[in-house]
Design an enzyme around this catalytic site. Structure first.
Site, PDB file in Angstrom:
ATOM      1  N   HIS A  46       7.509 -14.151  -8.508  1.00 29.38           N
ATOM      2  CA  HIS A  46       7.773 -13.653  -9.863  1.00 29.38           C
ATOM      3  C   HIS A  46       9.277 -13.514 -10.083  1.00 29.38           C
ATOM      4  O   HIS A  46       9.963 -12.891  -9.287  1.00 29.38           O
ATOM      5  CB  HIS A  46       7.114 -12.284 -10.068  1.00 29.38           C
ATOM      6  CG  HIS A  46       5.634 -12.372 -10.296  1.00 29.38           C
ATOM      7  ND1 HIS A  46       4.892 -11.340 -10.815  1.00 29.38           N
ATOM      8  CD2 HIS A  46       4.758 -13.386 -10.083  1.00 29.38           C
ATOM      9  CE1 HIS A  46       3.630 -11.711 -10.911  1.00 29.38           C
ATOM     10  NE2 HIS A  46       3.516 -12.943 -10.460  1.00 29.38           N
ATOM     11  N   TYR A  55       5.106  -2.916 -16.869  1.00 26.37           N
ATOM     12  CA  TYR A  55       5.178  -1.467 -16.668  1.00 26.37           C
ATOM     13  C   TYR A  55       5.269  -0.827 -18.048  1.00 26.37           C
ATOM     14  O   TYR A  55       6.244  -1.077 -18.769  1.00 26.37           O
ATOM     15  CB  TYR A  55       6.422  -1.094 -15.861  1.00 26.37           C
ATOM     16  CG  TYR A  55       6.389  -1.509 -14.401  1.00 26.37           C
ATOM     17  CD1 TYR A  55       6.732  -2.800 -14.005  1.00 26.37           C
ATOM     18  CD2 TYR A  55       6.033  -0.591 -13.410  1.00 26.37           C
ATOM     19  CE1 TYR A  55       6.714  -3.175 -12.671  1.00 26.37           C
ATOM     20  CE2 TYR A  55       6.021  -0.958 -12.064  1.00 26.37           C
ATOM     21  CZ  TYR A  55       6.357  -2.243 -11.702  1.00 26.37           C
ATOM     22  OH  TYR A  55       6.337  -2.598 -10.371  1.00 26.37           O
ATOM     23  N   PRO A  85       4.487   4.905  -6.224  1.00 23.33           N
ATOM     24  CA  PRO A  85       4.401   3.432  -6.224  1.00 23.33           C
ATOM     25  C   PRO A  85       5.128   2.747  -7.381  1.00 23.33           C
ATOM     26  O   PRO A  85       5.216   1.522  -7.402  1.00 23.33           O
ATOM     27  CB  PRO A  85       2.892   3.156  -6.293  1.00 23.33           C
ATOM     28  CG  PRO A  85       2.271   4.420  -6.771  1.00 23.33           C
ATOM     29  CD  PRO A  85       3.178   5.538  -6.387  1.00 23.33           C
ATOM     30  N   LYS A 143       8.018   0.145  -3.669  1.00 21.09           N
ATOM     31  CA  LYS A 143       8.923   0.190  -2.511  1.00 21.09           C
ATOM     32  C   LYS A 143       8.278   0.595  -1.180  1.00 21.09           C
ATOM     33  O   LYS A 143       8.860   0.362  -0.118  1.00 21.09           O
ATOM     34  CB  LYS A 143      10.080   1.163  -2.796  1.00 21.09           C
ATOM     35  CG  LYS A 143      11.072   0.652  -3.808  1.00 21.09           C
ATOM     36  CD  LYS A 143      11.969  -0.417  -3.219  1.00 21.09           C
ATOM     37  CE  LYS A 143      12.588  -1.322  -4.245  1.00 21.09           C
ATOM     38  NZ  LYS A 143      11.972  -2.634  -4.384  1.00 21.09           N
ATOM     39  N   TYR A 180      14.917  -3.369  -7.651  1.00 20.17           N
ATOM     40  CA  TYR A 180      13.531  -3.848  -7.646  1.00 20.17           C
ATOM     41  C   TYR A 180      13.350  -5.002  -6.649  1.00 20.17           C
ATOM     42  O   TYR A 180      12.353  -5.051  -5.924  1.00 20.17           O
ATOM     43  CB  TYR A 180      13.116  -4.280  -9.054  1.00 20.17           C
ATOM     44  CG  TYR A 180      11.628  -4.456  -9.199  1.00 20.17           C
ATOM     45  CD1 TYR A 180      10.787  -3.368  -9.449  1.00 20.17           C
ATOM     46  CD2 TYR A 180      11.029  -5.710  -9.061  1.00 20.17           C
ATOM     47  CE1 TYR A 180       9.417  -3.514  -9.559  1.00 20.17           C
ATOM     48  CE2 TYR A 180       9.659  -5.871  -9.173  1.00 20.17           C
ATOM     49  CZ  TYR A 180       8.856  -4.765  -9.424  1.00 20.17           C
ATOM     50  OH  TYR A 180       7.493  -4.918  -9.523  1.00 20.17           O
TER      51      TYR A 180
HETATM   52  P1  RFL Z   1      -0.211   3.157   6.606  1.00 16.17           P
HETATM   53  O1  RFL Z   1      -0.526   1.915   5.862  1.00 16.17           O
HETATM   54  O2  RFL Z   1      -0.660   4.452   6.060  1.00 16.17           O
HETATM   55  O3  RFL Z   1      -0.816   2.972   8.070  1.00 16.17           O
HETATM   56  C1  RFL Z   1      -0.886   4.041   8.989  1.00 16.17           C
HETATM   57  C2  RFL Z   1      -1.994   3.752   9.972  1.00 16.17           C
HETATM   58  O4  RFL Z   1      -2.038   4.788  10.954  1.00 16.17           O
HETATM   59  C3  RFL Z   1      -3.397   5.175  11.165  1.00 16.17           C
HETATM   60  N1  RFL Z   1      -3.413   6.563  11.669  1.00 16.17           N
HETATM   61  C4  RFL Z   1      -3.624   6.888  12.957  1.00 16.17           C
HETATM   62  N2  RFL Z   1      -3.855   6.138  14.038  1.00 16.17           N
HETATM   63  C5  RFL Z   1      -4.036   6.787  15.227  1.00 16.17           C
HETATM   64  N3  RFL Z   1      -4.022   8.146  15.343  1.00 16.17           N
HETATM   65  C6  RFL Z   1      -3.792   8.940  14.281  1.00 16.17           C
HETATM   66  N4  RFL Z   1      -3.756  10.275  14.402  1.00 16.17           N
HETATM   67  C7  RFL Z   1      -3.577   8.312  13.017  1.00 16.17           C
HETATM   68  N5  RFL Z   1      -3.331   8.768  11.768  1.00 16.17           N
HETATM   69  C8  RFL Z   1      -3.237   7.702  10.970  1.00 16.17           C
HETATM   70  C9  RFL Z   1      -4.041   5.005   9.802  1.00 16.17           C
HETATM   71  O5  RFL Z   1      -5.456   4.890   9.901  1.00 16.17           O
HETATM   72  C10 RFL Z   1      -3.356   3.736   9.298  1.00 16.17           C
HETATM   73  O6  RFL Z   1      -4.061   2.580   9.674  1.00 16.17           O
HETATM   74  O7  RFL Z   1       1.360   3.295   6.853  1.00 16.17           O
HETATM   75  P2  RFL Z   1       2.470   2.156   7.098  1.00 16.17           P
HETATM   76  O8  RFL Z   1       2.022   1.150   8.116  1.00 16.17           O
HETATM   77  O9  RFL Z   1       3.745   2.866   7.315  1.00 16.17           O
HETATM   78  O10 RFL Z   1       2.522   1.344   5.711  1.00 16.17           O
HETATM   79  C11 RFL Z   1       2.968   1.950   4.530  1.00 16.17           C
HETATM   80  C12 RFL Z   1       2.293   1.304   3.312  1.00 16.17           C
HETATM   81  O11 RFL Z   1       0.908   1.274   3.539  1.00 16.17           O
HETATM   82  C13 RFL Z   1       2.607   2.070   2.013  1.00 16.17           C
HETATM   83  O12 RFL Z   1       3.961   2.436   1.958  1.00 16.17           O
HETATM   84  C14 RFL Z   1       2.304   1.232   0.753  1.00 16.17           C
HETATM   85  O13 RFL Z   1       0.936   0.934   0.651  1.00 16.17           O
HETATM   86  C15 RFL Z   1       2.755   1.975  -0.515  1.00 16.17           C
HETATM   87  N6  RFL Z   1       2.405   1.276  -1.752  1.00 16.17           N
HETATM   88  C16 RFL Z   1       3.186   0.227  -2.214  1.00 16.17           C
HETATM   89  N7  RFL Z   1       4.233  -0.211  -1.486  1.00 16.17           N
HETATM   90  C17 RFL Z   1       4.973  -1.300  -1.909  1.00 16.17           C
HETATM   91  O14 RFL Z   1       5.932  -1.677  -1.220  1.00 16.17           O
HETATM   92  N8  RFL Z   1       4.656  -1.995  -3.064  1.00 16.17           N
HETATM   93  C18 RFL Z   1       3.612  -1.621  -3.838  1.00 16.17           C
HETATM   94  O15 RFL Z   1       3.340  -2.316  -4.819  1.00 16.17           O
HETATM   95  C19 RFL Z   1       2.843  -0.448  -3.448  1.00 16.17           C
HETATM   96  N9  RFL Z   1       1.787  -0.058  -4.168  1.00 16.17           N
HETATM   97  C20 RFL Z   1       1.283   1.661  -2.493  1.00 16.17           C
HETATM   98  C21 RFL Z   1       0.998   0.969  -3.711  1.00 16.17           C
HETATM   99  C22 RFL Z   1       0.435   2.681  -2.048  1.00 16.17           C
HETATM  100  C23 RFL Z   1      -0.657   3.038  -2.801  1.00 16.17           C
HETATM  101  N10 RFL Z   1      -1.480   4.084  -2.271  1.00 16.17           N
HETATM  102  C24 RFL Z   1      -2.872   4.146  -2.377  1.00 16.17           C
HETATM  103  C25 RFL Z   1      -0.921   5.064  -1.374  1.00 16.17           C
HETATM  104  C26 RFL Z   1      -0.094   1.321  -4.476  1.00 16.17           C
HETATM  105  C27 RFL Z   1      -0.912   2.374  -4.040  1.00 16.17           C
HETATM  106  C28 RFL Z   1      -2.059   2.714  -4.948  1.00 16.17           C
HETATM  107  C1  PHB Z   2       0.166  -3.388  -7.128  1.00 21.00           C
HETATM  108  O1  PHB Z   2      -0.015  -4.583  -7.451  1.00 21.00           O
HETATM  109  O2  PHB Z   2      -0.690  -2.743  -6.505  1.00 21.00           O
HETATM  110  C2  PHB Z   2       1.434  -2.714  -7.518  1.00 21.00           C
HETATM  111  C3  PHB Z   2       2.442  -3.464  -8.103  1.00 21.00           C
HETATM  112  C4  PHB Z   2       3.628  -2.842  -8.483  1.00 21.00           C
HETATM  113  C5  PHB Z   2       3.792  -1.494  -8.267  1.00 21.00           C
HETATM  114  C6  PHB Z   2       2.786  -0.748  -7.665  1.00 21.00           C
HETATM  115  C7  PHB Z   2       1.604  -1.358  -7.291  1.00 21.00           C
HETATM  116  O3  PHB Z   2       4.948  -0.903  -8.668  1.00 21.00           O
END
Ligand code: RFL
Ligand code: PHB
Length: 392
Positions: free
Chosen positions: A75, A203, A295, A299, A387
């Site tokens: 994109h 957005y 989110p 980032k 971004y």
């Molecule tokens: P995770 O993905 O939470 O993984 C951690 C893992 O550790 C396990 N765990 C354990 N294992 C052993 N013993 C324990 N005591 C444990 N406790 C936990 C868990 O089961 C899990 O498997 O962390 P990690 O690897 O640091 O990754 C971080 C990302 O997942 C997170 O920052 C992103 O998903 C955030 N996020 C977004 N980030 C972006 O860069 N771009 C996006 O567009 C974006 N959109 C989002 C998001 C996060 C969202 N939610 C639901 C939080 C959109 C959403 C809706």
């Molecule tokens: C997503 O596609 O899940 C998404 C994209 C952009 C954001 C957050 C989440 O800023």
């Protein structure tokens, strides 16, 4: 209790843990991943969707860029929607860079497949994982699997276990400082197999609250609307969701929304959080274990990947050149980038959401912020460079 040994124990098989494991495998540094959940559970979590170029580059260098190159959608811009009109920000014209839309689930799947092909050890459904003695020279991690206790002795522990993990919780209170802001709303997100409303992300700030139109492919849409934090998913029928989304967009975009049954629906709270420092003796905090961003700036996953870049460089230097300089610098290097992303994510969130307690003055400032942004090349460039991802 069985006792084994490895160089690095990685706690958590999210993107941070799996990518760190993959880079260490390729550098010949023996490691074990301990994950509390099952593999299927980890793969079923729907999360991030936008990858910075630096994230794509690191995944590619780590040998997991093949499917990403094929299926990722590049994109070159995003749109902001307010006052019922759309304003495109040309990321590539302003910064020379682009972002790639490719789901976190797919990144995770690619990393798991690479790890399996390599034959490295991942223990899923590991219970009671406990990092121990990391303030000395002989750290170890204990866990229980199928009712049997195990211990792994190691050189280092990487806490990649997310916000609710055990790694940060194992650090004595006096040794860690935390900074936090909790936002007074959540994001209700859905996935549906319908074509996205636009070829890029939208957005939207509307009087009814924030909305985001994102996607996973040209046939799968990911949409979000701001909702009260105490709302329940059951209160949101698909019909109500589609109706609310359309009401938050400009008329032309609203008319292009293709509706269909959702197959995933969840509410996520929004929070900014940073723990400092990121190193405690031989324990390192990585990714969401150390920091959370709302989110809105896309980032979270990208920050997790930049932490892994710094930590893996430090570990490779430690084992290759017998130098501790990279590991000593990890916390300071990573935190410098983290705080900038925390600021950007906070600013995007503040500018685009409706805050329940906002005064009429706050509301006018928000309108001025948006109007200034889309009329100033300098302001749009500033948004764009954040971004697409600040330099490492
Ligand atoms: P995770 O993905 O939470 O993984 C951690 C893992 O550790 C396990 N765990 C354990 N294992 C052993 N013993 C324990 N005591 C444990 N406790 C936990 C868990 O089961 C899990 O498997 O962390 P990690 O690897 O640091 O990754 C971080 C990302 O997942 C997170 O920052 C992103 O998903 C955030 N996020 C977004 N980030 C972006 O860069 N771009 C996006 O567009 C974006 N959109 C989002 C998001 C996060 C969202 N939610 C639901 C939080 C959109 C959403 C809706
Ligand atoms: C997503 O596609 O899940 C998404 C994209 C952009 C954001 C957050 C989440 O800023």
């Amino acid at each position: 209790m069985s006792v084994t040994r490895t160089k690095v124990v990685i706690i958590g098989a999210g993107p941070s843990g799996l990518l760190l494991g993959q880079i260490l495998d390729r550098a010949g540094i023996d490691n074990v991943i301990l994950e509390r959940r099952s593999k299927d559970y980890v793969l079923a979590r729907v999360r991030a969707g936008v990858l910075e170029q630096g994230t794509v580059d690191l995944l590619t260098a780590a040998g997991v860029g093949e499917r990403l190159a094929e299926d990722g959608l590049v994109h070159h811009g995003i749109s902001l929607c307010f006052d019922r009109s759309l304003h495109r920000i040309d990321l590539t014209e302003l910064t020379g860079k682009a972002v790639t839309v490719y789901g976190q689930t797919e990144v995770t799947r690619d990393l798991m497949a690479a790890r399996e092909a390599f034959g490295a050890r991942t223990i899923y459904e590991a219970e009671a994982v406990t990092p121990l003695d990391f303030d000395g020279v002989s750290p170890r991690v204990t866990y229980v699997k199928d009712g049997v206790g195990h211990e792994i002795a190691c050189d280092f522990i990487a806490g990649c276990d997310g916000y609710h993990g055990i790694s940060r919780a194992s650090v004595p209170d006096g040794a860690i400082a935390t900074y936090e802001r909790v936002y007074p709303f959540g994001w209700l997100g859905i996935l549906a197999d319908v074509p996205p409303v636009d070829h890029e992300l939208i957005y939207a700030n509307s009087p009814r609250g924030f909305a985001l139109c994102s996607m996973r492919s040209l046939t799968r849409s990911r949409y979000y609307v701001q909702c009260p934090i105490d709302d329940h998913v059951e209160d949101w029928t698909d019909e109500r969701f589609w109706d609310e989304l359309r009401r938050r967009l400009d008329p032309a975009s609203a008319a292009r929304v293709v509706v269909g049954p959702s197959f995933e629906k969840s509410i996520a709270p929004l929070r900014s959080f940073v723990a400092e420092p990121l190193r405690f003796g031989r324990l390192f905090l990585v990714g969401d274990a150390a920091h959370i961003v709302p989110p809105t700036g896309a980032k979270g996953l990208n920050l997790a990947v930049s932490d892994v870049r710094y930590l893996s460089e430090g570990l490779i230097e430690h084992y290759g050149e017998q130098s501790g300089a990279g590991l000593d610098a990890y916390s300071v290097r990573a935190l410098a980038r983290i705080w900038k992303a925390v600021r950007f994510s906070w600013w995007m969130t503040t500018m685009l959401h409706r805050f329940p307690q906002a005064t009429t003055f706050d509301q006018r400032i928000q309108e001025a912020d948006l109007a200034y942004l889309v009329s100033s090349r300098a302001a749009m460039t500033s948004l764009s460079e954040n971004y697409v991802g600040l330099p490492f």
